[in-house]
Motif scaffolding. Sequence first.
Motif, PDB file in Angstrom:
ATOM      1  N   MET A 149       0.857  -1.144  -0.043  1.00  0.00           N
ATOM      2  CA  MET A 149       0.014   0.018  -0.034  1.00  0.00           C
ATOM      3  C   MET A 149       0.902   1.427   0.217  1.00  0.00           C
ATOM      4  SD  MET A 149      -3.133   1.295   2.516  1.00  0.00           S
ATOM      5  CE  MET A 149      -2.107   1.664   3.890  1.00  0.00           C
ATOM      6  N   ILE A 150       1.890   1.281   0.596  1.00  0.00           N
ATOM      7  CA  ILE A 150       2.539   2.540   0.751  1.00  0.00           C
ATOM      8  C   ILE A 150       3.914   2.723  -0.117  1.00  0.00           C
ATOM      9  CG2 ILE A 150       2.004   2.599   3.505  1.00  0.00           C
ATOM     10  CD1 ILE A 150       5.361   1.738   3.864  1.00  0.00           C
ATOM     11  N   GLN A 151       4.251   1.835  -0.988  1.00  0.00           N
ATOM     12  CA  GLN A 151       5.232   1.773  -1.978  1.00  0.00           C
ATOM     13  C   GLN A 151       5.282   2.893  -2.830  1.00  0.00           C
ATOM     14  OE1 GLN A 151       5.517  -1.790  -3.833  1.00  0.00           O
ATOM     15  NE2 GLN A 151       3.714  -1.340  -5.133  1.00  0.00           N
ATOM     16  N   SER A 152       4.214   3.331  -3.200  1.00  0.00           N
ATOM     17  CA  SER A 152       4.163   4.581  -4.021  1.00  0.00           C
ATOM     18  C   SER A 152       3.678   5.772  -3.463  1.00  0.00           C
ATOM     19  CB  SER A 152       2.785   4.239  -4.983  1.00  0.00           C
ATOM     20  OG  SER A 152       1.509   4.156  -4.401  1.00  0.00           O
ATOM     21  N   MET A 153       3.867   6.021  -2.123  1.00  0.00           N
ATOM     22  CA  MET A 153       3.457   7.188  -1.360  1.00  0.00           C
ATOM     23  C   MET A 153       4.819   7.874  -1.017  1.00  0.00           C
ATOM     24  SD  MET A 153       0.250   7.106  -1.859  1.00  0.00           S
ATOM     25  CE  MET A 153      -0.105   8.736  -0.826  1.00  0.00           C
ATOM     26  N   THR A 154       4.965   8.945  -1.221  1.00  0.00           N
ATOM     27  CA  THR A 154       6.078   9.661  -1.079  1.00  0.00           C
ATOM     28  C   THR A 154       5.946  10.056   0.569  1.00  0.00           C
ATOM     29  OG1 THR A 154       6.577  10.722  -3.050  1.00  0.00           O
ATOM     30  CG2 THR A 154       7.522  11.841  -1.312  1.00  0.00           C
ATOM     31  N   GLY A 155       7.001   9.544   1.387  1.00  0.00           N
ATOM     32  CA  GLY A 155       7.091  10.125   2.944  1.00  0.00           C
ATOM     33  C   GLY A 155       6.590   9.229   3.743  1.00  0.00           C
ATOM     34  N   TRP A 156       5.996   7.893   3.226  1.00  0.00           N
ATOM     35  CA  TRP A 156       5.464   6.788   4.011  1.00  0.00           C
ATOM     36  C   TRP A 156       6.403   5.753   4.156  1.00  0.00           C
ATOM     37  CZ3 TRP A 156      -0.606   6.152   2.707  1.00  0.00           C
ATOM     38  CH2 TRP A 156      -1.081   7.450   2.856  1.00  0.00           C
ATOM     39  N   LYS A 157       6.543   5.295   5.226  1.00  0.00           N
ATOM     40  CA  LYS A 157       7.515   4.099   5.656  1.00  0.00           C
ATOM     41  C   LYS A 157       6.872   3.153   6.508  1.00  0.00           C
ATOM     42  CE  LYS A 157      11.616   7.056   4.561  1.00  0.00           C
ATOM     43  NZ  LYS A 157      12.298   6.032   3.516  1.00  0.00           N
ATOM     44  N   LEU A 158       7.412   1.982   6.391  1.00  0.00           N
ATOM     45  CA  LEU A 158       7.163   0.993   7.414  1.00  0.00           C
ATOM     46  C   LEU A 158       8.117   1.022   8.630  1.00  0.00           C
ATOM     47  CD1 LEU A 158       5.250  -1.469   8.565  1.00  0.00           C
ATOM     48  CD2 LEU A 158       6.444  -3.025   7.106  1.00  0.00           C
ATOM     49  N   SER A 159       7.688   0.991  10.014  1.00  0.00           N
ATOM     50  CA  SER A 159       8.601   1.130  10.943  1.00  0.00           C
ATOM     51  C   SER A 159       8.814  -0.301  11.394  1.00  0.00           C
ATOM     52  CB  SER A 159       8.174   2.151  12.022  1.00  0.00           C
ATOM     53  OG  SER A 159       9.087   1.788  13.096  1.00  0.00           O
ATOM     54  N   PRO A 160      10.248  -0.718  11.798  1.00  0.00           N
ATOM     55  CA  PRO A 160      10.214  -2.226  12.218  1.00  0.00           C
ATOM     56  C   PRO A 160      10.364  -2.131  13.584  1.00  0.00           C
ATOM     57  CG  PRO A 160      12.456  -1.031  11.562  1.00  0.00           C
ATOM     58  CD  PRO A 160      11.233  -0.063  11.274  1.00  0.00           C
ATOM     59  N   VAL A 161       9.951  -1.033  14.307  1.00  0.00           N
ATOM     60  CA  VAL A 161      10.204  -0.986  15.889  1.00  0.00           C
ATOM     61  C   VAL A 161       9.294  -2.166  16.627  1.00  0.00           C
ATOM     62  CG1 VAL A 161       8.190   0.473  16.112  1.00  0.00           C
ATOM     63  CG2 VAL A 161       9.769   0.404  17.816  1.00  0.00           C
ATOM     64  N   ASP A 162       7.935  -2.324  16.283  1.00  0.00           N
ATOM     65  CA  ASP A 162       7.484  -3.741  16.828  1.00  0.00           C
ATOM     66  C   ASP A 162       7.803  -5.053  16.236  1.00  0.00           C
ATOM     67  OD1 ASP A 162       6.279  -2.228  18.685  1.00  0.00           O
ATOM     68  OD2 ASP A 162       4.157  -2.448  18.168  1.00  0.00           O
ATOM     69  N   LEU A 163       8.025  -5.029  15.056  1.00  0.00           N
ATOM     70  CA  LEU A 163       8.468  -6.227  14.311  1.00  0.00           C
ATOM     71  C   LEU A 163       9.852  -6.791  14.654  1.00  0.00           C
ATOM     72  CD1 LEU A 163       7.506  -4.938  10.348  1.00  0.00           C
ATOM     73  CD2 LEU A 163       6.131  -6.529  12.118  1.00  0.00           C
ATOM     74  N   ASP A 164      10.703  -6.003  15.405  1.00  0.00           N
ATOM     75  CA  ASP A 164      11.813  -6.227  15.746  1.00  0.00           C
ATOM     76  C   ASP A 164      12.097  -6.657  17.205  1.00  0.00           C
ATOM     77  OD1 ASP A 164      12.562  -6.172  13.082  1.00  0.00           O
ATOM     78  OD2 ASP A 164      13.775  -4.125  13.355  1.00  0.00           O
ATOM     79  N   ARG A 165      10.954  -6.580  17.931  1.00  0.00           N
ATOM     80  CA  ARG A 165      11.030  -6.892  19.216  1.00  0.00           C
ATOM     81  C   ARG A 165       9.920  -7.959  19.834  1.00  0.00           C
ATOM     82  NH1 ARG A 165       7.605  -3.989  22.955  1.00  0.00           N
ATOM     83  NH2 ARG A 165       6.175  -2.562  21.927  1.00  0.00           N
ATOM     84  N   ASP A 166      10.250  -8.478  21.079  1.00  0.00           N
ATOM     85  CA  ASP A 166       9.242  -9.440  21.492  1.00  0.00           C
ATOM     86  C   ASP A 166       8.020  -8.769  22.281  1.00  0.00           C
ATOM     87  OD1 ASP A 166      10.920 -11.395  20.791  1.00  0.00           O
ATOM     88  OD2 ASP A 166      12.041 -11.271  22.737  1.00  0.00           O
ATOM     89  N   PRO A 167       6.899  -9.353  22.378  1.00  0.00           N
ATOM     90  CA  PRO A 167       5.725  -8.847  22.917  1.00  0.00           C
ATOM     91  C   PRO A 167       5.930  -8.895  24.408  1.00  0.00           C
ATOM     92  CG  PRO A 167       5.525 -11.179  22.546  1.00  0.00           C
ATOM     93  CD  PRO A 167       6.690 -10.680  21.810  1.00  0.00           C
ATOM     94  N   PRO A 168       4.958  -7.988  25.228  1.00  0.00           N
ATOM     95  CA  PRO A 168       3.935  -7.489  24.787  1.00  0.00           C
ATOM     96  C   PRO A 168       4.095  -6.313  23.984  1.00  0.00           C
ATOM     97  CG  PRO A 168       4.232  -6.869  26.988  1.00  0.00           C
ATOM     98  CD  PRO A 168       5.181  -7.834  26.720  1.00  0.00           C
TER      99      PRO A 168
END
Length: 200
Positions: free
Chosen positions: A63-82
């Motif tokens: 969804m965001i690949q064609s939008m200028t200035g939008w990025k996916l943050s890895p912050v929660d993808l790179d850590r353990d829950p909660p």
Amino acid sequence: MSRLGYFGGTFDPPHIGHQILAAEGMYQLELDLLYWILTPLPPHKLKRKISDVRLREEMVQAMIQSMTGWKLSPVDLDRDPPYYAADTMEIIRRQNPDEHISYLIGEDSLRDLSTWYDVSRFLSKIDCLAVLERPGIETDVEKLAETLPGIQGKLRFLTAPEIQISSSEIRRRVKSGIPFKHFLSPNVYRYLKTNEIYSS
């Protein structure tokens, strides 16, 4: 100093309602960058079946690949829950000590903000809490401030066209064979059709 925005969610799937909030936030807050925070397993949805995080990550990227200035943050993808917002924003603030940080939510979430985990710490890590106004929801800011002192100085209300759409409604439509293409960006629609997500 850069102006950074953060928009968190389950995004199962991401839809045009999310896009509208992100786009209006980008414009009205004059953001340099807007980061989407994909929450692998939201603490308040532990009893609900949620699609695999990698599928949702690929949909957000589509969804965001064609939008200028939008990025996916890895912050929660790179850590353990909660995955509490207070912990997430503490990490982000540590990484961006001198930037202006805005966090985007809908007005329905503002109404429930006092129930968030360690909400005072969450608020201490952001400069602005940007709230998309929702028809039919009226927030008593003065009453909210009694529970959350100082919140009034951080609140910024955003306006946007009203669209009644939800990820749960899209999942229901896919499963029931009801048209849903108009609720999604073309890239996300193609991804859903190709991978047959939600169809069974």
